[in-house]
Scaffold this active site. Structure first.
Site, PDB file in Angstrom:
ATOM      1  CE  LYS A 140      -4.595   1.379   2.159  1.00 32.64           C
ATOM      2  NZ  LYS A 140      -5.429   1.076   0.865  1.00 32.64           N
TER       3      LYS A 140
HETATM    4  N1  PMP Z   1      -7.697  -2.724  -2.934  1.00 31.52           N
HETATM    5  C1  PMP Z   1      -7.471  -1.685  -2.701  1.00 31.52           C
HETATM    6  C2  PMP Z   1      -6.399  -0.866  -4.211  1.00 31.52           C
HETATM    7  C3  PMP Z   1      -7.182  -0.613  -1.609  1.00 31.52           C
HETATM    8  O1  PMP Z   1      -6.197   0.505  -1.062  1.00 31.52           O
HETATM    9  C4  PMP Z   1      -7.798  -1.361  -0.034  1.00 31.52           C
HETATM   10  C5  PMP Z   1      -7.626  -0.221   1.249  1.00 31.52           C
HETATM   11  N2  PMP Z   1      -6.589  -0.604   1.936  1.00 31.52           N
HETATM   12  C6  PMP Z   1      -8.325  -2.183  -0.306  1.00 31.52           C
HETATM   13  C7  PMP Z   1      -7.937  -3.356  -2.139  1.00 31.52           C
HETATM   14  C8  PMP Z   1      -9.538  -3.079   0.406  1.00 31.52           C
HETATM   15  O2  PMP Z   1      -7.977  -3.345   1.525  1.00 31.52           O
HETATM   16  P1  PMP Z   1      -8.648  -3.906   2.990  1.00 31.52           P
HETATM   17  O3  PMP Z   1      -9.952  -4.228   2.873  1.00 31.52           O
HETATM   18  O4  PMP Z   1      -7.375  -4.299   3.364  1.00 31.52           O
HETATM   19  O5  PMP Z   1      -8.934  -1.663   3.535  1.00 31.52           O
END
Ligand code: PMP
Length: 309
Positions: free
Chosen positions: A159
């Site tokens: 991320k």
């Molecule tokens: N895909 C992307 C590109 C994201 O930025 C996120 C948000 N973090 C998610 C999927 C979902 O991840 P999470 O459930 O860990 O928030």
């Protein structure tokens, strides 16, 4: 909902006033987006505020940093303490949490030489990102003209700040076209994910989602949904998703920390399934909300209580 109610920020181990939490314009992050971050939620429970899957989010932050060779100058335990402290100092019972580790100012240039790694933790109250109405009645989703960058271009399981320009283009394009959210294809032409959400589709009683081989971020909400779905007796398949799978789905929903579980009502103007939210989505959504608010004992280990410090 905005930053208005936040008074304090955790910055490099100290609590500083919101107004004093700045970054110098020469910082490497400002020039190149060189940082990694997390999005976490804290929920109100009977036993006080509790952070959902803090351990996993912090692990992902360190793993994102490692993929970019960013050395976080702090043990994970101190970062977790910092998250709790930021919540306590601001007096929030529920909020969104944004830790960011980023390169400050050092030698100019793309390699971030001699740039210190700074860590900040912002917290603020934030309603479901795609709206209460979106969660209740579903959202309208477009097919993005922007393709999700391939994992051979940037590590999609990290991320990282700069990578979100791809998400920004897709999200803005969707909103400009009157949609609530976008879905991006990957370089192979399969479904990847939303700008900040993963996707699940439902075929009868089976849930299907993709994985990192589709150039996605492995969401922690996605992982929670897989576990909840198994516990509710649904089969979960993990493989690549084609556009045709979405068109033929009886239900579909997006998952993410900010969006939580948001049903998809329409894709490019065509309804998904017969009703929105469909029965499977509704069951999963209810179980997820019960888990995050501490009402389901089998998921208590997912909660990290903020405590009194
Ligand atoms: N895909 C992307 C590109 C994201 O930025 C996120 C948000 N973090 C998610 C999927 C979902 O991840 P999470 O459930 O860990 O928030």
């Amino acid at each position: 909902m905005s930053f208005d109610r936040t008074q304090w920020v955790w910055h490099n181990g100290e609590i500083v006033p919101w107004s004093g939490a700045g970054v110098h314009l020469s910082a490497n992050i400002v020039q190149y987006g060189s940082g990694v971050f997390e999005g976490i939620r804290c929920y109100e429970t009977d036993k006080g505020p509790a952070i959902f899957r803090l351990e996993e989010h912090v692990d992902r932050l360190y793993s994102s940093a490692a993929k970019y060779d960013i050395a976080i100058p702090l043990p994970a335990s101190s970062l977790k303490d910092g998250v709790c402290e930021a919540i306590r100092r601001n007096g929030f019972t529920s909020c969104y949490i944004r830790p960011v580790c980023y390169y400050g100012s050092g030698r100019p240039g793309i390699c971030a030489e001699r740039c210190p790694v700074n860590i900040s933790i912002l917290v603020w109250p934030w309603d479901p990102f795609l709206g209460d109405q979106g969660q209740k009645y579903g959202v309208r989703v477009s097919l993005s003209k922007w393709v999700k960058f391939h994992s051979s271009m940037l590590p999609t399981t990290a991320k990282a700040c700069g990578g979100y320009l791809n998400s920004m283009l897709a999200a803005r394009d969707a909103r400009r076209r009157g949609y609530d959210e976008a879905l991006l294809l990957n370089a192979e032409g399969n479904l990847a994910e939303g700008p900040t959400e993963n996707i699940f589709i439902v075929h009868e009683d089976r849930l299907i989602t993709n994985d990192e081989s589709s150039s996605i971020l492995l969401g922690i909400t996605r992982d929670s949904v897989i576990r909840i779905a198994h516990d509710l007796g649904y089969a979960v398949e993990i493989h690549q998703l084609r556009l045709g799978d979405l068109a033929a789905a009886s239900e579909a929903f997006l998952t993410g920390t900010a969006a939580e579980i948001t049903p998809i009502r329409e894709f490019e103007g065509r309804p998904i399934g017969m009703a929105c939210p469909g029965p499977v989505t509704l069951k999963i959504q209810r179980a997820f909300l019960a888990a995050t608010s501490g009402r389901l004992p089998q998921y208590h280990s997912w909660l990290h209580f903020v405590g009194s410090g």
